[in-house]
Design a protein around this motif. Sequence first.
Motif, PDB file in Angstrom:
ATOM      1  N   MET A  12     -12.671   9.523  29.134  1.00  0.00           N
ATOM      2  CA  MET A  12     -13.977  10.193  29.263  1.00  0.00           C
ATOM      3  C   MET A  12     -14.223  10.514  30.744  1.00  0.00           C
ATOM      4  O   MET A  12     -15.163  10.018  31.376  1.00  0.00           O
ATOM      5  CB  MET A  12     -15.098   9.333  28.687  1.00  0.00           C
ATOM      6  CG  MET A  12     -16.373  10.142  28.418  1.00  0.00           C
ATOM      7  SD  MET A  12     -17.658   9.189  27.584  1.00  0.00           S
ATOM      8  CE  MET A  12     -18.233   8.119  28.898  1.00  0.00           C
ATOM      9  N   ASP A  15     -15.704  16.764  33.782  1.00  0.00           N
ATOM     10  CA  ASP A  15     -16.472  17.789  33.062  1.00  0.00           C
ATOM     11  C   ASP A  15     -15.663  19.087  33.070  1.00  0.00           C
ATOM     12  O   ASP A  15     -14.496  19.090  33.508  1.00  0.00           O
ATOM     13  CB  ASP A  15     -17.874  17.951  33.684  1.00  0.00           C
ATOM     14  CG  ASP A  15     -17.819  18.453  35.120  1.00  0.00           C
ATOM     15  OD1 ASP A  15     -16.767  18.970  35.550  1.00  0.00           O
ATOM     16  OD2 ASP A  15     -18.843  18.329  35.828  1.00  0.00           O
ATOM     17  N   LEU A  16     -16.250  20.161  32.620  1.00  0.00           N
ATOM     18  CA  LEU A  16     -15.480  21.402  32.474  1.00  0.00           C
ATOM     19  C   LEU A  16     -14.893  21.885  33.800  1.00  0.00           C
ATOM     20  O   LEU A  16     -13.703  22.195  33.891  1.00  0.00           O
ATOM     21  CB  LEU A  16     -16.357  22.486  31.834  1.00  0.00           C
ATOM     22  CG  LEU A  16     -15.674  23.835  31.622  1.00  0.00           C
ATOM     23  CD1 LEU A  16     -14.413  23.695  30.776  1.00  0.00           C
ATOM     24  CD2 LEU A  16     -16.643  24.810  30.956  1.00  0.00           C
ATOM     25  N   THR A  19     -12.162  19.637  34.958  1.00  0.00           N
ATOM     26  CA  THR A  19     -10.967  19.822  34.117  1.00  0.00           C
ATOM     27  C   THR A  19     -10.210  21.065  34.576  1.00  0.00           C
ATOM     28  O   THR A  19      -8.978  21.038  34.725  1.00  0.00           O
ATOM     29  CB  THR A  19     -11.392  19.958  32.635  1.00  0.00           C
ATOM     30  OG1 THR A  19     -12.030  18.743  32.255  1.00  0.00           O
ATOM     31  CG2 THR A  19     -10.210  20.218  31.720  1.00  0.00           C
ATOM     32  N   THR A  42     -11.039  15.533  27.356  1.00  0.00           N
ATOM     33  CA  THR A  42     -12.053  15.165  26.376  1.00  0.00           C
ATOM     34  C   THR A  42     -12.301  16.342  25.410  1.00  0.00           C
ATOM     35  O   THR A  42     -11.941  17.480  25.704  1.00  0.00           O
ATOM     36  CB  THR A  42     -13.326  14.732  27.134  1.00  0.00           C
ATOM     37  OG1 THR A  42     -14.201  14.112  26.217  1.00  0.00           O
ATOM     38  CG2 THR A  42     -14.022  15.907  27.795  1.00  0.00           C
ATOM     39  N   PHE A  43     -12.905  16.050  24.239  1.00  0.00           N
ATOM     40  CA  PHE A  43     -13.051  17.063  23.194  1.00  0.00           C
ATOM     41  C   PHE A  43     -13.649  18.375  23.699  1.00  0.00           C
ATOM     42  O   PHE A  43     -13.182  19.451  23.353  1.00  0.00           O
ATOM     43  CB  PHE A  43     -13.954  16.551  22.064  1.00  0.00           C
ATOM     44  CG  PHE A  43     -13.279  15.560  21.146  1.00  0.00           C
ATOM     45  CD1 PHE A  43     -12.000  15.793  20.651  1.00  0.00           C
ATOM     46  CD2 PHE A  43     -13.941  14.404  20.739  1.00  0.00           C
ATOM     47  CE1 PHE A  43     -11.392  14.895  19.782  1.00  0.00           C
ATOM     48  CE2 PHE A  43     -13.332  13.506  19.876  1.00  0.00           C
ATOM     49  CZ  PHE A  43     -12.056  13.745  19.402  1.00  0.00           C
ATOM     50  N   THR A  44     -14.722  18.258  24.516  1.00  0.00           N
ATOM     51  CA  THR A  44     -15.446  19.483  24.911  1.00  0.00           C
ATOM     52  C   THR A  44     -14.596  20.414  25.772  1.00  0.00           C
ATOM     53  O   THR A  44     -14.942  21.585  25.929  1.00  0.00           O
ATOM     54  CB  THR A  44     -16.736  19.126  25.686  1.00  0.00           C
ATOM     55  OG1 THR A  44     -16.368  18.254  26.761  1.00  0.00           O
ATOM     56  CG2 THR A  44     -17.762  18.465  24.787  1.00  0.00           C
ATOM     57  N   ASN A  45     -13.523  19.891  26.343  1.00  0.00           N
ATOM     58  CA  ASN A  45     -12.706  20.721  27.241  1.00  0.00           C
ATOM     59  C   ASN A  45     -11.369  21.133  26.639  1.00  0.00           C
ATOM     60  O   ASN A  45     -10.540  21.749  27.324  1.00  0.00           O
ATOM     61  CB  ASN A  45     -12.484  19.975  28.561  1.00  0.00           C
ATOM     62  CG  ASN A  45     -13.806  19.720  29.264  1.00  0.00           C
ATOM     63  OD1 ASN A  45     -14.729  20.542  29.164  1.00  0.00           O
ATOM     64  ND2 ASN A  45     -13.942  18.594  29.918  1.00  0.00           N
ATOM     65  N   ASN A  48     -10.778  25.122  26.467  1.00  0.00           N
ATOM     66  CA  ASN A  48     -10.532  25.711  27.796  1.00  0.00           C
ATOM     67  C   ASN A  48      -9.174  25.282  28.334  1.00  0.00           C
ATOM     68  O   ASN A  48      -8.461  26.066  28.963  1.00  0.00           O
ATOM     69  CB  ASN A  48     -11.627  25.282  28.780  1.00  0.00           C
ATOM     70  CG  ASN A  48     -12.948  25.907  28.415  1.00  0.00           C
ATOM     71  OD1 ASN A  48     -13.501  25.589  27.363  1.00  0.00           O
ATOM     72  ND2 ASN A  48     -13.443  26.818  29.238  1.00  0.00           N
ATOM     73  N   GLY A  75     -20.874  13.278  14.776  1.00  0.00           N
ATOM     74  CA  GLY A  75     -20.208  12.976  16.052  1.00  0.00           C
ATOM     75  C   GLY A  75     -18.696  12.947  15.970  1.00  0.00           C
ATOM     76  O   GLY A  75     -18.039  12.689  16.992  1.00  0.00           O
ATOM     77  N   ILE A  77     -14.697  14.464  14.788  1.00  0.00           N
ATOM     78  CA  ILE A  77     -13.890  15.692  14.879  1.00  0.00           C
ATOM     79  C   ILE A  77     -12.708  15.546  13.926  1.00  0.00           C
ATOM     80  O   ILE A  77     -12.075  14.485  13.898  1.00  0.00           O
ATOM     81  CB  ILE A  77     -13.315  15.851  16.313  1.00  0.00           C
ATOM     82  CG1 ILE A  77     -14.391  15.761  17.386  1.00  0.00           C
ATOM     83  CG2 ILE A  77     -12.482  17.115  16.439  1.00  0.00           C
ATOM     84  CD1 ILE A  77     -15.157  17.002  17.669  1.00  0.00           C
TER      85      ILE A  77
END
Length: 249
Positions: A12, A15-16, A19, A42-45, A48, A75, A77
């Motif tokens: 974790m 951030d974007l 990354t 992490t999942f959010t990235n 990208n 929450g 995936i």
Amino acid sequence: MRKQIVAGNWKMNNDLSQTESLISELKKIKKTSHAEVMVAPTFTNLLNAVVALKSSDIEVVAQNMHFAENGAYTGEISASMLKSVGVKTVILGHSERRAYFNETDDMLAKKVDAALANSMRVIFCFGEELADRKSGNHEQVVESQIKNALFHLEASAFQNIVLAYEPVWAIGTGETASPEQAQDMHAFIRKTLSNKYGNTVANSVSILYGGSVKPSNAQEIFSKPDVDGGLIGGAALKATDFFAIVNAF
Ligand code: PEP
């Protein structure tokens, strides 16, 4: 020949924009080894990262997934969601998932099944705690983690499984298993696989070592015959350190 693999688990962190900076640093460094290279943002990235690394030979992998295909699992995936953003490999069973999110062998067996059913590759992590090592139970613990989560599988499933032995006492602690301790355990893991599935399967599965691998110790650990690469935490967050480890092969 077994694949040599070095995978960076970013956990974790980043951030974007962090990354994207780390990826652009990684892309500048020349790879001089034959090892397959993976990074796990992490999942959010993930999306990208997949786009940014598209024409490189660095694969983007996920740190976790749920076993269900979809549904009321707030929450979480699924495998098909990962695949929809171009991710084809997932890390399962990391000791932090087991310790902080109560992932059990049974749950991990289901996650492994779901990943394989979706034609994904699995990096399956396991490893003993310090108390197990001190009491001499480390082989028993590792054997039961492998058997409970993987031994219901057909032999052919192991084409899509990479094992990662990660002694919990060596993760993020700066303390590394000695190259001999790593080799002894990797040989034991291969013997456990061979007893169940035979030598051909056992000799074809890549077994990575994880636990405070850094540029200064990677070469010695990777020189051991049953160590096929590394799962790297802290040192994977710095592009030059990570590639020094990749190029240690
Ligand atoms: C890990 O978390 O998988 C790991 C090996 O971490 P570190 O390299 O920081 O010990």
